[in-house]
Every structure is written in C-alpha cells, then in structure tokens.
Design an enzyme around this catalytic site. Sequence first.
Site, PDB file in Angstrom:
ATOM      1  N   ARG A 202      23.038   5.658 -57.248  1.00 59.81           N
ATOM      2  CA  ARG A 202      24.143   6.636 -57.323  1.00 59.81           C
ATOM      3  C   ARG A 202      23.606   8.049 -57.475  1.00 59.81           C
ATOM      4  NH1 ARG A 202      26.957   2.405 -60.609  1.00 59.81           N
ATOM      5  NH2 ARG A 202      26.038   3.345 -62.467  1.00 59.81           N
ATOM      6  N   PHE A 217      34.742   0.119 -51.811  1.00 61.60           N
ATOM      7  CA  PHE A 217      34.554  -0.731 -52.996  1.00 61.60           C
ATOM      8  C   PHE A 217      34.127   0.172 -54.155  1.00 61.60           C
ATOM      9  CE2 PHE A 217      33.262  -3.246 -49.257  1.00 61.60           C
ATOM     10  CZ  PHE A 217      34.217  -4.258 -49.293  1.00 61.60           C
ATOM     11  N   ASP A 238      39.402   1.397 -53.100  1.00 58.78           N
ATOM     12  CA  ASP A 238      39.268   0.179 -53.893  1.00 58.78           C
ATOM     13  C   ASP A 238      40.599  -0.555 -53.887  1.00 58.78           C
ATOM     14  OD1 ASP A 238      36.966  -0.825 -55.956  1.00 58.78           O
ATOM     15  OD2 ASP A 238      38.941  -1.496 -56.611  1.00 58.78           O
ATOM     16  N   SER A 239      40.557  -1.858 -54.124  1.00 60.89           N
ATOM     17  CA  SER A 239      41.791  -2.644 -54.163  1.00 60.89           C
ATOM     18  C   SER A 239      42.479  -2.567 -55.519  1.00 60.89           C
ATOM     19  CB  SER A 239      41.492  -4.110 -53.830  1.00 60.89           C
ATOM     20  OG  SER A 239      40.574  -4.655 -54.769  1.00 60.89           O
ATOM     21  N   ASN A 264      42.875  -2.799 -49.227  1.00 60.36           N
ATOM     22  CA  ASN A 264      41.866  -3.783 -48.882  1.00 60.36           C
ATOM     23  C   ASN A 264      40.819  -3.101 -48.009  1.00 60.36           C
ATOM     24  OD1 ASN A 264      40.892  -5.711 -46.540  1.00 60.36           O
ATOM     25  ND2 ASN A 264      41.346  -7.047 -48.289  1.00 60.36           N
ATOM     26  N   ALA A 265      39.558  -3.213 -48.389  1.00 61.63           N
ATOM     27  CA  ALA A 265      38.499  -2.461 -47.708  1.00 61.63           C
ATOM     28  C   ALA A 265      38.429  -2.779 -46.218  1.00 61.63           C
ATOM     29  CB  ALA A 265      37.159  -2.750 -48.378  1.00 61.63           C
ATOM     30  N   ASP A 285      29.468  -0.730 -51.364  1.00 66.35           N
ATOM     31  CA  ASP A 285      28.942  -1.412 -52.551  1.00 66.35           C
ATOM     32  C   ASP A 285      29.873  -2.570 -52.892  1.00 66.35           C
ATOM     33  OD1 ASP A 285      27.464  -2.060 -54.786  1.00 66.35           O
ATOM     34  OD2 ASP A 285      28.375  -0.521 -56.056  1.00 66.35           O
ATOM     35  N   CYS A 325      24.784  -7.396 -53.679  1.00 66.61           N
ATOM     36  CA  CYS A 325      24.374  -7.810 -55.021  1.00 66.61           C
ATOM     37  C   CYS A 325      24.333  -9.335 -55.151  1.00 66.61           C
ATOM     38  CB  CYS A 325      25.292  -7.207 -56.079  1.00 66.61           C
ATOM     39  SG  CYS A 325      27.017  -7.701 -55.935  1.00 66.61           S
TER      40      CYS A 325
END
Length: 381
Positions: A202, A217, A238-239, A264-265, A285, A325
């Site tokens: 970041r 995200f 973001d959701s 929703n992305a 991300d 991740c």
Amino acid sequence: MRILVNERGAERLLSRHLWVFARDVVSGPEAPGLFPVYWGRRLLALALYNPQSALRVRAFRFRPAEDPEKALLENLQRAVSRRLGALGREPEGGFRLAHAEGDFLPGLVVDYYAGHAVVQATAYAWEALLPQVAEILKPYVKSVLARNDAKAREMEGLPLYVRPLWGEVPERVTVKEGRVRYLVDLKGGQKTGAFLDQRENRTLMESLRGERALDVFSYAGGFALHLALGFKEVVAVDSSGEALAWAQENARMNGLAIQTVEANAFDYLRALEKAGERFDLVVLDPPAFAKGKKDLERAYRAYKEVNLRAIRLLKEGGVLATASCSHYLTEPLFYGMLAEAAKDTHRVLRVLERRGQPFDHPVLLNHPETHYLKFALLEVL
C-alpha cells in the site's frame, strides 16, 4: 505421554514441515496439550496436539526441551523481539508480532495496532496459555485483546468470543501507515482488525502519480488512501457499504477525497468496460478465492477474469497492481494466470516489481502454506 506417528508423518516432520494430519498419527494422549512426537524411539519434534482435530500435530520445535511450554513461549518472545526495531521506528504503526507457523507459533497470531495488541488463537493448546501470552506482550503495549471469534476455532472444539486479556481496550485506534492514517475497529473489524500483510504494498502506491485510479475489493480504502496522494481521481469499490463508510471516514481524517462505489466487483468491472472507461492504475486485492485445494480450478478462472477485466480498463502505459492471498494459487500459477489474461486481451504486461509478504509475515520454505501473498506491479502496453 507422547505422540506416535507413522512413516509418512515422520517424513513430513523430518522434512521440517510443521503439520501432521490425523491419518498419520498412530497414537496420542486423550486430551489436547503440548507433547513430544516420536517415530518408534526417535524423537522428531515438540508439538501442539489435539485429538479432536483433523490437523492433529503442529510442531513448534525440532529438538528436545525440558519444559515444552517454556520453549513455546520463548518462540513468542523471540518473534516479538524481531519486531522491536519496527515498533521503535513507528510506534503508531500496524505490525504482526507473531505469525503462527512462520514464527514456530502454530495456531497463534498477534497483531499490533498503534500500541495495542490483538491475539487470535486457533489451536486448542493455546487457550490455557493466553494469560502467559498477555504477560509477554505487556511490556510493549497498552492493552491485549483476545479476538477468538475465528470460525477455525470451532474445528478445534473451542468457543468463539472476544474479550480483553489485559488493560483497557479501545473500541478503535488510529494507525499510521506511510503518509496516511486509518481507523481500526479492534473488536469488530476483519481478521484482527485490519489487513497488515499489504502494508508495504500500500505504501508503494504513494510513489505513483496519474489522473484516475481504481481500487477494487477496497475494504476500508487501504490502497485508495495512498493513491489519493498522487492521483486526481480515486474510485474505491467494495461489496460492503459498511467498509466503504469506513473508507470515507479515513479519507476525511486525512483531508483526502475518494469516490466509493458499493458493487459486486465483477459486475462493476464489466460495466466500466462497456462504458468505455479508462484508468491510469487499477488495484486488485481480492479475498482468497481458493480457500481449499478443491476450489483451485474455479478460483483460477475467477482470478483470471478479474485481472482480464482490469487490463482492458487500463490506458497504454497504465499500471496494474494485483494480488492473490491464497497459498493454493502458487506464485507460478499466479504469474501464469496473468500471462493468460494478457494473451487474451492482446496486450503485453511488463513486470515492474514482484512483491509479496512483509518481513513481519515470515515464510518458511519447508512449510509452503506460510507463503500465501503474491503481489505484482505491472505496466500494461
């Protein structure tokens, strides 16, 4: 009392992998605890043990010790000591003090947020040791909170709860990261309050400049805040409306302006592409699409789609900052997926930087599950 493993279990421990599953345990005590692990008469390791768990043995030391409990807690003290330099340089920062298997502390995570520690224990044997854990942490923090609300505890037969172990725990704290500050909900935020593993990735965003940036995200705006220092327009997607409200509060606290979109992305990226929108930089991300090995094929497709959509939104010379991740999506698979996405969009990706986990999230090469975060900075040509 001791744990006896079969040849396959012995091979794992001799290769210095820390885990042995139930199928490879021949016998063991009836109650959870800390015990030596043997193959025949050969001592292999000292381990956390739970006869109720599929992950039966979690090694923390590969040589004998008169007092296994003391040896385990010494691992915690060593882990904290390795982070003291960072805490001294940035006492208002956010760092991981104990990274489970990466610090030979399987089932234990300790995160530091601006002088306050949050502990999460997901292995049964740690439950009785939490007072000692708090004692070790006291010299370095103002409070210690147990965030033992992770679903993984249920598989160990442990209750879910959140409670202070020591000191007065604030509802939220302000953490300094690079040139920005952000709020952390210690008792109710994601994981232990925030995602510290992307800290250095970041802050890398602070060195970039441009007109338009998109943070997908976004959660509470971690990447978006740093991008707003150098981009004229930053959109965080973001959701979770609640997470985006935190993002806006973080932006106001820093005197920055970001736009937030609750969506929703995948759907939003398609809509942007259809509208002909273009950006100088896109950050991806996402959560771990592959939470288990059985999810890998589906997850690979999801990672590819979201990256493909992002590539199509970037101007020539634009930058894609993308991450995974999930340790099941290995580094070769991650870069292979990106190459496929580039091929399908008929564009070239130039690698600017290959990055991963910061120093406080150590990786053990013998235990590949500790290597989970991949992060690539790519120029789209």
